[in-house]
Design an enzyme around this catalytic site. Structure first.
Site, PDB file in Angstrom:
ATOM      1  N   HIS A 185       8.628   5.586  -6.710  1.00 37.93           N
ATOM      2  CA  HIS A 185       8.649   4.248  -6.551  1.00 37.93           C
ATOM      3  C   HIS A 185       7.160   3.623  -6.290  1.00 37.93           C
ATOM      4  O   HIS A 185       6.366   4.163  -5.531  1.00 37.93           O
ATOM      5  CB  HIS A 185       9.519   3.740  -5.132  1.00 37.93           C
ATOM      6  CG  HIS A 185       9.136   2.486  -5.063  1.00 37.93           C
ATOM      7  ND1 HIS A 185       9.329   1.404  -5.471  1.00 37.93           N
ATOM      8  CD2 HIS A 185       9.095   1.744  -3.536  1.00 37.93           C
ATOM      9  CE1 HIS A 185       8.987   0.238  -4.905  1.00 37.93           C
ATOM     10  NE2 HIS A 185       8.997   0.473  -3.671  1.00 37.93           N
ATOM     11  N   CYS A 245      14.198  -0.759  -2.467  1.00 36.19           N
ATOM     12  CA  CYS A 245      13.436  -0.286  -3.622  1.00 36.19           C
ATOM     13  C   CYS A 245      14.146   0.925  -3.964  1.00 36.19           C
ATOM     14  O   CYS A 245      13.832   1.481  -5.053  1.00 36.19           O
ATOM     15  CB  CYS A 245      11.867  -0.118  -3.208  1.00 36.19           C
ATOM     16  SG  CYS A 245      11.258  -1.470  -2.701  1.00 36.19           S
ATOM     17  N   ASN A 278       4.559  -3.806  -6.263  1.00 34.60           N
ATOM     18  CA  ASN A 278       5.884  -3.340  -5.765  1.00 34.60           C
ATOM     19  C   ASN A 278       6.954  -4.211  -6.371  1.00 34.60           C
ATOM     20  O   ASN A 278       7.169  -5.283  -6.011  1.00 34.60           O
ATOM     21  CB  ASN A 278       5.773  -3.392  -4.295  1.00 34.60           C
ATOM     22  CG  ASN A 278       7.315  -2.706  -3.742  1.00 34.60           C
ATOM     23  OD1 ASN A 278       8.190  -2.287  -4.577  1.00 34.60           O
ATOM     24  ND2 ASN A 278       7.257  -2.272  -2.501  1.00 34.60           N
TER      25      ASN A 278
HETATM   26  O1  UT7 Z   1       9.400  -2.428  -0.249  1.00 36.69           O
HETATM   27  C1  UT7 Z   1       8.397  -2.565   0.675  1.00 36.69           C
HETATM   28  C2  UT7 Z   1       7.947  -1.233   1.052  1.00 36.69           C
HETATM   29  N1  UT7 Z   1       6.547  -1.426   1.879  1.00 36.69           N
HETATM   30  C3  UT7 Z   1       5.771  -0.733   1.828  1.00 36.69           C
HETATM   31  O2  UT7 Z   1       5.744   0.293   0.983  1.00 36.69           O
HETATM   32  C4  UT7 Z   1       4.692  -1.112   2.956  1.00 36.69           C
HETATM   33  C5  UT7 Z   1       4.213   0.315   3.216  1.00 36.69           C
HETATM   34  N2  UT7 Z   1       3.014   0.276   4.145  1.00 36.69           N
HETATM   35  C6  UT7 Z   1       1.877  -0.224   3.343  1.00 36.69           C
HETATM   36  O3  UT7 Z   1       1.673  -0.059   2.351  1.00 36.69           O
HETATM   37  C7  UT7 Z   1       0.640  -0.425   4.507  1.00 36.69           C
HETATM   38  O4  UT7 Z   1       1.082  -0.247   5.978  1.00 36.69           O
HETATM   39  C8  UT7 Z   1       0.123  -1.836   4.169  1.00 36.69           C
HETATM   40  C9  UT7 Z   1      -0.550  -1.808   2.788  1.00 36.69           C
HETATM   41  C10 UT7 Z   1       1.431  -2.929   4.196  1.00 36.69           C
HETATM   42  C11 UT7 Z   1      -0.850  -2.286   5.355  1.00 36.69           C
HETATM   43  O5  UT7 Z   1      -2.181  -1.079   5.279  1.00 36.69           O
HETATM   44  P1  UT7 Z   1      -2.311  -0.612   6.653  1.00 36.69           P
HETATM   45  O6  UT7 Z   1      -3.488   0.349   6.223  1.00 36.69           O
HETATM   46  O7  UT7 Z   1      -1.251  -0.112   7.429  1.00 36.69           O
HETATM   47  O8  UT7 Z   1      -3.103  -2.136   7.370  1.00 36.69           O
HETATM   48  P2  UT7 Z   1      -2.371  -2.459   8.677  1.00 36.69           P
HETATM   49  O9  UT7 Z   1      -0.921  -3.202   8.575  1.00 36.69           O
HETATM   50  O10 UT7 Z   1      -2.696  -1.592   9.910  1.00 36.69           O
HETATM   51  O11 UT7 Z   1      -3.391  -3.644   8.871  1.00 36.69           O
HETATM   52  C12 UT7 Z   1      -4.914  -3.548   9.123  1.00 36.69           C
HETATM   53  C13 UT7 Z   1      -5.437  -4.911   9.056  1.00 36.69           C
HETATM   54  C14 UT7 Z   1      -4.795  -5.897  10.210  1.00 36.69           C
HETATM   55  O12 UT7 Z   1      -5.827  -6.444  10.821  1.00 36.69           O
HETATM   56  P3  UT7 Z   1      -6.125  -6.135  12.276  1.00 36.69           P
HETATM   57  O13 UT7 Z   1      -4.780  -6.300  13.331  1.00 36.69           O
HETATM   58  O14 UT7 Z   1      -6.730  -4.597  12.243  1.00 36.69           O
HETATM   59  O15 UT7 Z   1      -7.341  -7.068  12.893  1.00 36.69           O
HETATM   60  C15 UT7 Z   1      -4.166  -6.808   9.225  1.00 36.69           C
HETATM   61  O16 UT7 Z   1      -3.688  -7.973  10.111  1.00 36.69           O
HETATM   62  O17 UT7 Z   1      -5.309  -5.720   8.075  1.00 36.69           O
HETATM   63  C16 UT7 Z   1      -5.046  -6.949   8.241  1.00 36.69           C
HETATM   64  N3  UT7 Z   1      -4.103  -7.461   6.836  1.00 36.69           N
HETATM   65  C17 UT7 Z   1      -4.760  -7.926   5.955  1.00 36.69           C
HETATM   66  N4  UT7 Z   1      -6.142  -8.121   5.623  1.00 36.69           N
HETATM   67  C18 UT7 Z   1      -6.446  -8.820   4.588  1.00 36.69           C
HETATM   68  C19 UT7 Z   1      -2.953  -7.332   6.872  1.00 36.69           C
HETATM   69  N5  UT7 Z   1      -2.677  -7.795   5.537  1.00 36.69           N
HETATM   70  C20 UT7 Z   1      -3.505  -8.274   4.888  1.00 36.69           C
HETATM   71  C21 UT7 Z   1      -4.073  -8.768   4.020  1.00 36.69           C
HETATM   72  N6  UT7 Z   1      -5.411  -9.176   3.523  1.00 36.69           N
HETATM   73  N7  UT7 Z   1      -3.330  -9.074   2.729  1.00 36.69           N
END
Ligand code: UT7
Length: 325
Positions: free
Chosen positions: A252, A112, A282
């Site tokens: 971004h 990005c 995004n």
């Molecule tokens: O160009 C790409 C740039 N990328 C980004 O900007 C991403 C930057 N990171 C983020 O925006 C965040 O890390 C995310 C939005 C991707 C994830 O948020 P988070 O608060 O860091 O959540 P996490 O990865 O720690 O996941 C929490 C939980 C997990 O479950 P467990 O392991 O706690 O049971 C995931 O499996 O949320 C689960 N999870 C979902 N649940 C429902 C992951 N994706 C989803 C989903 N729906 N779509």
């Protein structure tokens, strides 16, 4: 000095809501909204391609600059979702627009951050050899990503944004740009299959490995906040200004929580940050130029405003540009 002569943007018509995703993968509107701030995104129709979207935004930018395609002296396209693997999208765009045999190139793989990096390259090119440079950020990620991986698929949308840069009567001057890369963090955001290390194969296709964006979400989040906020501080220091002088930050649009964290670190008021991630998700390299175009179109940017663009992306890259309207 290099100025922005015209702006353009394009999003496809098809709207994909969080509930639409919840019908396909194990997710909910509540989770997506709370973790990212995204409510909807646009997806290209089956008969639309990266080139169509790039051309739509480019044509608007050229018109907005009161120019014709024959006036364009160089084209840079930032994209990670090109029209073809070979040749680059910029060659195809040159022909589609009818720009003549001017030099063109793609900037790919920088996620990005691509558009703001391309803006910096264009600025340097103009200083060396005055010419009008068309800079496009475009992403049609819905066709290349996995529709099964809930951790990534809900984040993205398709869009294009463009600017024409050059010497002459400008809407805005690009005062300075800072860019940086930490290659030791390359593994926090990758798509491994398809290159020479892991060539595309039948086995890869069976497991959809060629569509599998691997992301260490929390680390990307942390780096994004750190690098975007320090890039903004750096570019302001270089032009002798402070955040108090900034009318609008156009970051971004990856995640509302990332944008809020950057805003708090910088000490910028909420109304001085442009946010459209709720509507479009995004959109990769298109995110900053599309948001800039939309902010300008809707009167959020006025003559005299100091605007700061900032982005981060796979690499790990970051960039910030100070733009005086
Ligand atoms: O160009 C790409 C740039 N990328 C980004 O900007 C991403 C930057 N990171 C983020 O925006 C965040 O890390 C995310 C939005 C991707 C994830 O948020 P988070 O608060 O860091 O959540 P996490 O990865 O720690 O996941 C929490 C939980 C997990 O479950 P467990 O392991 O706690 O049971 C995931 O499996 O949320 C689960 N999870 C979902 N649940 C429902 C992951 N994706 C989803 C989903 N729906 N779509």
């Amino acid at each position: 000095m290099a100025g922005i002569l015209g702006l353009g943007g394009y999003v496809p018509e098809r709207v994909m809501s969080n509930d639409d995703w919840a019908a396909l993968v194990d997710t909910t509107d509540e989770w997506i909204t709370a973790r990212t701030g995204i409510k909807r995104r646009r997806f290209a129709s089956d008969d639309e391609s990266t080139l169509d979207m790039a051309a739509a935004a480019a044509e608007l930018a050229i018109k907005d600059a009161d120019l014709s395609p024959a006036d364009i002296g160089e084209i840079i396209v930032a994209t990670d979702t090109p029209e073809l693997y070979l040749p680059d999208t910029s060659s195809l765009l040159q022909d589609r627009l009818g720009c003549g045999n001017v030099p063109t190139y793609d900037l790919g793989g920088s996620g990005c951050a691509g558009f703001v990096q391309a803006l910096d390259v264009a600025r340097a090119r103009i200083q060396f050899a005055p010419r009008k440079v068309l800079v496009v950020g475009v992403e049609l990620i819905s066709r290349l990503m996995s529709w099964k991986s809930r951790a990534t698929c809900v984040l993205f949308g398709d869009a294009a944004g463009a600017v024409v840069m050059g010497p002459g009567e400008a809407k805005a001057e690009v005062l300075d740009v800072v860019t940086g890369t930490d290659g030791s963090k390359a593994d926090i955001l990758t798509l491994r299959t398809g290159g020479t290390r892991h060539p595309f194969s039948i086995d890869a296709a069976k497991t959809e490995a060629h569509r599998n964006i691997e992301m260490h979400g929390r680390e990307v989040f942390r780096e994004a906040v750190l690098r975007m906020s320090s890039a903004v501080t750096d570019v302001l220091r270089r032009i002798g200004k402070s955040v108090a002088d900034v009318a609008l930050v156009v970051p971004h649009q990856a995640n509302k929580r990332i944008i809020d964290a950057v805003r708090k670190r910088l000490g910028v008021a909420e109304e001085s940050v442009y946010v459209n991630v709720e509507e479009y998700g995004n959109t990769g390299s298109a995110s900053v130029p599309f948001a800039l175009w939309e902010a300008h179109q809707t009167g959020r940017i006025n003559a005299g405003d100091l605007v700061v663009l900032t982005a981060f992306g796979a690499g790990f890259h970051w960039a910030a540009a100070a733009v005086q309207f």
